[in-house]
Write a protein that holds these residues in place. Structure first.
Motif, PDB file in Angstrom:
ATOM      1  N   THR A 140      -3.437  10.380  -3.249  1.00 39.46           N
ATOM      2  CA  THR A 140      -2.565  11.703  -3.040  1.00 39.46           C
ATOM      3  C   THR A 140      -0.923  11.506  -3.584  1.00 39.46           C
ATOM      4  OG1 THR A 140      -3.234  11.441  -0.480  1.00 39.46           O
ATOM      5  CG2 THR A 140      -0.942  12.887  -1.364  1.00 39.46           C
ATOM      6  N   TYR A 148      -6.505  12.889   5.635  1.00 42.45           N
ATOM      7  CA  TYR A 148      -5.527  11.929   6.336  1.00 42.45           C
ATOM      8  C   TYR A 148      -5.448  12.869   7.204  1.00 42.45           C
ATOM      9  CZ  TYR A 148      -0.901   9.179   7.408  1.00 42.45           C
ATOM     10  OH  TYR A 148      -0.519   8.785   7.805  1.00 42.45           O
ATOM     11  N   CYS A 173      -6.755  15.523  -0.470  1.00 40.16           N
ATOM     12  CA  CYS A 173      -6.515  14.358   0.315  1.00 40.16           C
ATOM     13  C   CYS A 173      -5.574  13.781   1.729  1.00 40.16           C
ATOM     14  CB  CYS A 173      -5.609  13.480  -0.690  1.00 40.16           C
ATOM     15  SG  CYS A 173      -6.738  12.941  -2.319  1.00 40.16           S
ATOM     16  N   LEU A 222      -6.425   6.251  -0.030  1.00 38.85           N
ATOM     17  CA  LEU A 222      -5.715   7.700   0.431  1.00 38.85           C
ATOM     18  C   LEU A 222      -4.822   8.412  -0.088  1.00 38.85           C
ATOM     19  CD1 LEU A 222      -7.324  10.455   1.261  1.00 38.85           C
ATOM     20  CD2 LEU A 222      -6.874   9.622   3.114  1.00 38.85           C
TER      21      LEU A 222
END
Length: 408
Positions: A223, A202, A198, A219
């Motif tokens: 995370t 990002y 994740c 996201l």
């Protein structure tokens, strides 16, 4: 004309002043509430279980108390903002200049090592102290310390604010590392790899200049959940996301993503997330028995001496030594007495110290150790803020007199 970096810092300090005030109000409400006839309503609210425990046959492990949501969820927002601030300082701020960055980094190291040693020695053998309790006095509360400085240090040079901000940011980074190392009992590697994936997505989205919140919000939540399920303290997800956010402005771009996110999220962090954590973490009994134990209990003594003595000596002593040896340079227009006053503000632990106390002592004994530790953090942070305020007011008068003499 005011430089952009200075106006940026001024906006941050103004927000932190308000946030520090709200933080104090929330903590005061918690203490009064927990020591009133309505204490049962306080504990019931703090321990109220909220959240989905499963989706169909899949367990989510998110049926948590409000106090735990504040500690693991809301503080992740606070640490995200801290990560953004740290990234900005490292790339385009005061910490980007190695010469200027050296002193606050050295000061922060001293402000972590000396309190940890004092707390470990004084509290050796006490319940929970050998399992991470010695880390309770290592952190400086950014919002609280900068709020006190803004209220009582308006007459000291602007370099005092820059020094304290840089010091507190590095200090919090070190505290975050300690939290990750000390309070991760076991790691679920699959979830840790999911969190890493994740974070990679990002970072890639940041590099590709993608700006839609429809990607970043899910996201960020995934995370956080992956880090939570991995067994690592969930607030570390916020720090990692903050550090991966882009801070340099592209040509034609009005604001970098880090600046834009900080402006949008900082008021929520300072005005809601941290005060709500303080509300649920600060509700400890403050009675004659607790006050009597503050100066006899080894846990509370370790925290009091670690914060008041350790932070002050660690920050000021190592800074003084580094300047005298020529390793670092003293901030512009600041004297050693100014730096001593700022070092006293470094003894304001509060938010992160309360978090570490909860992590280290929550499951120890009957819970009285955690309560005495939190009481010690609250009272010591208040004492440090009052002493630091008195020193700053005195130094402000000195600087004002010097300025008047120069003008005449």
């Amino acid at each position: 004309m005011i430089p952009a970096t200075r106006s940026e810092l001024a906006r941050f300090l103004r927000t932190e002043t308000v946030g520090g005030s709200v933080l104090l109000i929330a903590a005061a409400i918690a203490v009064v509430w927990a020591n009133s006839p309505l204490v049962d309503s306080y504990t019931s609210l703090r321990d109220w279980q909220v959240g989905p425990s499963e989706i169909g046959p899949i367990p989510l492990h998110l049926d948590l108390s409000l106090g735990t949501w504040a500690k693991d969820g809301l503080l992740a927002v606070f640490f995200f903002v801290a990560g953004l601030e740290l990234k900005r300082e490292l790339v385009v701020g005061e910490l980007a200049d190695r010469k200027k960055a050296l002193l606050p980094i050295i000061a922060a190291l001293g402000g972590v090592l000396v309190p940890a040693v004092i707390a470990a020695v004084v509290g050796a053998g006490a319940p929970g102290m050998n399992q991470g309790g010695w880390a309770i006095p290592v952190a400086t509360d950014i919002a609280f310390a900068l709020g006190v400085l803004a209220l009582t240090g308006s007459r000291v040079p602007a370099s005092a604010r820059v020094f304290l901000l840089s010091l507190a940011v590095v200090d919090d980074l070190l505290a975050i590392i300690l939290i990750a190392v000390l309070f991760t009992a076991s790691i679920a590697m699959l979830w840790l790899l999911t969190a890493a994936a994740c974070l990679l997505v990002y970072w890639f989205a940041q590099q590709r200049r993608i700006t839609t919140p429809f990607l970043y919000v899910p996201l960020a939540l995934l995370t956080w959940y992956s880090v939570h399920e991995a067994g690592v303290h969930a607030t570390l997800a916020g720090v990692a996301l903050g550090l991966l956010t882009r801070v340099r402005t592209d040509p034609g771009e009005q604001e970098a993503p880090a600046t834009r996110l900080e402006h949008r999220i900082q008021p929520w962090s300072a005005g809601f997330c941290v005060p709500m954590f303080a509300l649920f973490a600060s509700g400890v009994p403050i009675n004659g028995q607790v006050l009597g134990e503050l100066f006899t209990n080894r846990i509370s003594l370790a925290i009091i001496l670690g914060l008041l003595v350790g932070k002050t000596v660690g920050i000021f002593g190592i800074s003084w030594l580094a300047i005298r040896l020529g390793i670092a340079t003293k901030p512009r227009l600041l004297g050693f007495r100014d730096m001593f006053a700022l070092s006293m503000l470094g003894a304001i632990g509060f938010t992160v110290s309360l978090l570490v106390a909860d992590l280290a002592l929550a499951g120890v004994g009957d819970g009285s150790e955690a309560e005495i530790a939190k009481a010690a953090v609250l009272i010591t942070s208040l004492a440090a803020s009052l002493i630091g305020s008195a020193l700053l007011l005195r130094r402000g008068r000195v600087h004002q007199a010097r300025a008047a003499a120069t003008d005449s």
